[in-house]
Design a protein around this motif. Structure first.
Motif, PDB file in Angstrom:
ATOM      1  N   ALA A  63       7.888  -6.442   4.682  1.00 21.05           N
ATOM      2  CA  ALA A  63       6.505  -6.099   4.369  1.00 21.05           C
ATOM      3  C   ALA A  63       6.366  -4.602   4.378  1.00 21.05           C
ATOM      4  O   ALA A  63       7.126  -3.896   5.023  1.00 21.05           O
ATOM      5  N   VAL A  64       5.378  -4.143   3.636  1.00 20.27           N
ATOM      6  CA  VAL A  64       5.075  -2.730   3.557  1.00 20.27           C
ATOM      7  C   VAL A  64       3.754  -2.488   4.252  1.00 20.27           C
ATOM      8  O   VAL A  64       2.750  -3.154   3.926  1.00 20.27           O
ATOM      9  N   VAL A  65       3.755  -1.604   5.239  1.00 23.29           N
ATOM     10  CA  VAL A  65       2.563  -1.337   6.043  1.00 23.29           C
ATOM     11  C   VAL A  65       2.007  -0.005   5.598  1.00 23.29           C
ATOM     12  O   VAL A  65       2.714   1.001   5.592  1.00 23.29           O
ATOM     13  N   GLN A  66       0.702  -0.031   5.273  1.00 24.93           N
ATOM     14  CA  GLN A  66       0.009   1.184   4.869  1.00 24.93           C
ATOM     15  C   GLN A  66      -1.153   1.413   5.828  1.00 24.93           C
ATOM     16  O   GLN A  66      -1.841   0.453   6.224  1.00 24.93           O
ATOM     17  N   ALA A  67      -1.331   2.627   6.206  1.00 24.72           N
ATOM     18  CA  ALA A  67      -2.435   2.991   7.086  1.00 24.72           C
ATOM     19  C   ALA A  67      -3.604   3.410   6.235  1.00 24.72           C
ATOM     20  O   ALA A  67      -3.441   4.057   5.213  1.00 24.72           O
ATOM     21  N   GLN A  68      -4.849   3.018   6.741  1.00 29.16           N
ATOM     22  CA  GLN A  68      -6.065   3.385   6.029  1.00 29.16           C
ATOM     23  C   GLN A  68      -6.791   4.417   6.872  1.00 29.16           C
ATOM     24  O   GLN A  68      -7.496   4.081   7.841  1.00 29.16           O
ATOM     25  N   PRO A  69      -6.624   5.724   6.580  1.00 30.02           N
ATOM     26  CA  PRO A  69      -7.300   6.739   7.394  1.00 30.02           C
ATOM     27  C   PRO A  69      -8.814   6.570   7.301  1.00 30.02           C
ATOM     28  O   PRO A  69      -9.340   6.125   6.271  1.00 30.02           O
ATOM     29  N   LYS A  70      -9.492   6.973   8.441  1.00 25.27           N
ATOM     30  CA  LYS A  70     -10.941   6.843   8.471  1.00 25.27           C
ATOM     31  C   LYS A  70     -11.619   8.029   7.810  1.00 25.27           C
ATOM     32  O   LYS A  70     -12.815   7.958   7.532  1.00 25.27           O
ATOM     33  N   ASP A  71     -10.870   9.094   7.646  1.00 25.02           N
ATOM     34  CA  ASP A  71     -11.502  10.286   7.076  1.00 25.02           C
ATOM     35  C   ASP A  71     -11.538  10.269   5.562  1.00 25.02           C
ATOM     36  O   ASP A  71     -11.816  11.274   4.927  1.00 25.02           O
ATOM     37  N   GLY A  72     -11.282   9.121   4.948  1.00 27.40           N
ATOM     38  CA  GLY A  72     -11.365   9.003   3.490  1.00 27.40           C
ATOM     39  C   GLY A  72     -10.128   9.430   2.754  1.00 27.40           C
ATOM     40  O   GLY A  72     -10.156   9.457   1.522  1.00 27.40           O
ATOM     41  N   GLN A  73      -9.067   9.772   3.459  1.00 29.08           N
ATOM     42  CA  GLN A  73      -7.853  10.163   2.762  1.00 29.08           C
ATOM     43  C   GLN A  73      -7.190   8.941   2.167  1.00 29.08           C
ATOM     44  O   GLN A  73      -7.497   7.805   2.507  1.00 29.08           O
ATOM     45  N   ALA A  74      -6.241   9.157   1.272  1.00 29.61           N
ATOM     46  CA  ALA A  74      -5.556   8.060   0.603  1.00 29.61           C
ATOM     47  C   ALA A  74      -4.651   7.348   1.582  1.00 29.61           C
ATOM     48  O   ALA A  74      -4.075   7.961   2.489  1.00 29.61           O
ATOM     49  N   PRO A  75      -4.515   6.044   1.469  1.00 33.26           N
ATOM     50  CA  PRO A  75      -3.626   5.308   2.349  1.00 33.26           C
ATOM     51  C   PRO A  75      -2.188   5.772   2.168  1.00 33.26           C
ATOM     52  O   PRO A  75      -1.834   6.253   1.101  1.00 33.26           O
ATOM     53  N   PHE A  76      -1.380   5.609   3.186  1.00 31.36           N
ATOM     54  CA  PHE A  76       0.015   6.035   3.131  1.00 31.36           C
ATOM     55  C   PHE A  76       0.835   5.006   3.875  1.00 31.36           C
ATOM     56  O   PHE A  76       0.343   4.235   4.700  1.00 31.36           O
TER      57      PHE A  76
END
Length: 422
Positions: free
Chosen positions: A375-388
């Motif tokens: 699986a590929v895990v992406q983080a969703q920043p709270k400051d509106g930045q793009a997921p990585f």
């Protein structure tokens, strides 16, 4: 006043209206003056001979061959009878005599005691002298001579009456060109009257309407017979004639001065007729020959042009004008088909390569990995930045919202705790 007193009173005095001389006195003085001339030699041409064996005296007329001048000659009949060659009209002679005047009739004559024929050698020498003179004056120059017309409207003929020369010219000319028209003047052709008559006829014909050429013809003869045609007066008259003149005197060996000054010399009268008019049969044959040659040339030209047309028509472009188009059409179709095959081959090759690359990409890409349970895990920043993509636990502290991508979808989760690997 009686005649005797007039004679005696006027004999030594100058005549006047009051004292005129009588006729006998005038004649006597003329006689005395003429007889003082003495004896002399005179040359001329005999024009008239009056002699009979029963006469004591004979009478001749001596004419100047160049001018209209003559003198009466008186001689003894025995002088004429004793000559080796009898005197006849037309002879050139030298006479020795004394001028005499017969006072009774008031007539002048030449009393002759010797008559000699002019020799042939001397005549020929004089002819050559005249010929040289005319050549020196340029009267025999070929550039001066006038050309003969091809077909004269009328031919002038000067010849003796009833002569063979006249018959030959008319017969030959008529045989050569039946429509020929002649203006004939008969003259003396030898003797003292020949030159003046021929000159007069020449002037008459030159003024006659339609006369385009003049023939002067005479048959053969001795040097003395042909002498008139070597006279200067006739030669100059021919030079001055505005109409071309053909000389036809004697035969081929004869060569009078007239031959040199005439525009054309003919060997014989028959030759003159041939030179004056063309031969109708020869001309017709020539025309027929030219027509045949022209027809042959035309037929040959037509034949060559037909062959050229046949050659042009036999060429492929004219034999089948659509052949080249069909050939080009087939070539275009062939090239088009080749292009289509090339395009299909290129497309097939590219498609195969794309499929190969796709398979390789699929084998090496994340989808295949996900299909194996990863699986590929992406983080969703709270400051509106793009997921990585999370590659370290430190990137996802507790309470981090995560997007977990699996083979058939994705999950949303929150990090409860994070720790390093064992």
């Amino acid at each position: 006043m009686c005649p005797s007193s007039v004679s005696s009173s006027g004999a030594g005095a100058k005549p006047s209206p009051d004292s005129p001389w009588p006729v006998r006195e005038v004649n006597q003085k003329v006689k005395e003056w003429i007889e003082r001339l003495g004896h002399l030699w005179v040359e001329g041409q005999v024009t008239q001979v009056n002699a009979k064996p029963s006469w004591r005296l004979s009478y001749l007329t001596l004419r100047d061959p160049q001018e209209e001048a003559s003198v009466q000659v008186t001689c003894s009949t025995s002088l004429l009878a004793n000559m080796a060659t009898p005197i006849k009209d037309g002879d050139r002679v030298v006479v020795y005599g004394k001028p005499a005047f017969y006072a009774g009739r008031g007539s002048f004559s030449l009393w002759v005691s010797d008559i000699r024929h002019v020799g042939v050698g001397e005549l020929l020498a004089r002819i050559e002298q005249l010929r040289s003179q005319l050549f020196a004056e340029g009267l025999c120059d070929p550039r001066r001579k006038k050309p003969l017309p091809f077909l004269p409207r009328r031919v002038g003929l000067i010849t003796g009456r009833g002569s063979a020369a006249e018959r030959d010219v008319l017969a030959v000319a008529s045989a050569r060109w039946p429509a020929v028209d002649f203006a004939v003047i008969n003259t003396a052709v030898q003797g003292a009257n020949a030159v003046p008559e021929i000159v007069a006829a020449l002037q008459t014909l030159s003024r006659t309407e339609g006369v385009d050429v003049i023939i002067i013809a005479r048959g053969g003869g001795s040097v003395e017979d042909l002498l008139p045609f070597s006279q200067e007066a006739l030669a100059r008259a021919v030079v001055d004639c505005p109409v071309p003149v053909i000389s036809a005197i004697g035969h081929e060996p004869d060569h009078p001065v007239l031959d040199d000054v005439a525009d054309v010399r003919a060997a014989t009268p028959t030759d003159a007729a041939k030179k004056a008019v063309p031969d109708v049969q020869v001309e017709l044959d020539g025309i027929a020959g030219m027509r045949d040659r022209a027809a042959q040339a035309l037929r040959g030209w037509v034949r060559r042009e037909q062959q050229s047309l046949e050659a042009l028509r036999s060429r492929p472009v004219l034999a089948d004008p659509c052949a080249s188009i069909e050939a080009r059409r087939e070539e275009v179709l062939r090239v088009t088909e080749q292009m289509r095959r090339q395009v299909r081959h290129t497309v097939a090759s590219a498609s195969a390569e794309v499929s190969s690359l796709r398979a390789r990409v699929s084998a090496l890409g994340p989808s295949a990995t996900l299909a194996r349970g990863y699986a590929v895990v992406q983080a969703q920043p709270k400051d509106g930045q793009a997921p990585f993509v999370v590659t370290s636990f430190e990137q996802a502290p507790p309470a981090t919202q995560l997007r977990i991508r699996v083979a058939d979808g994705s999950l949303v989760a929150v990090t409860m705790a994070s720790k390093p690997a064992d």
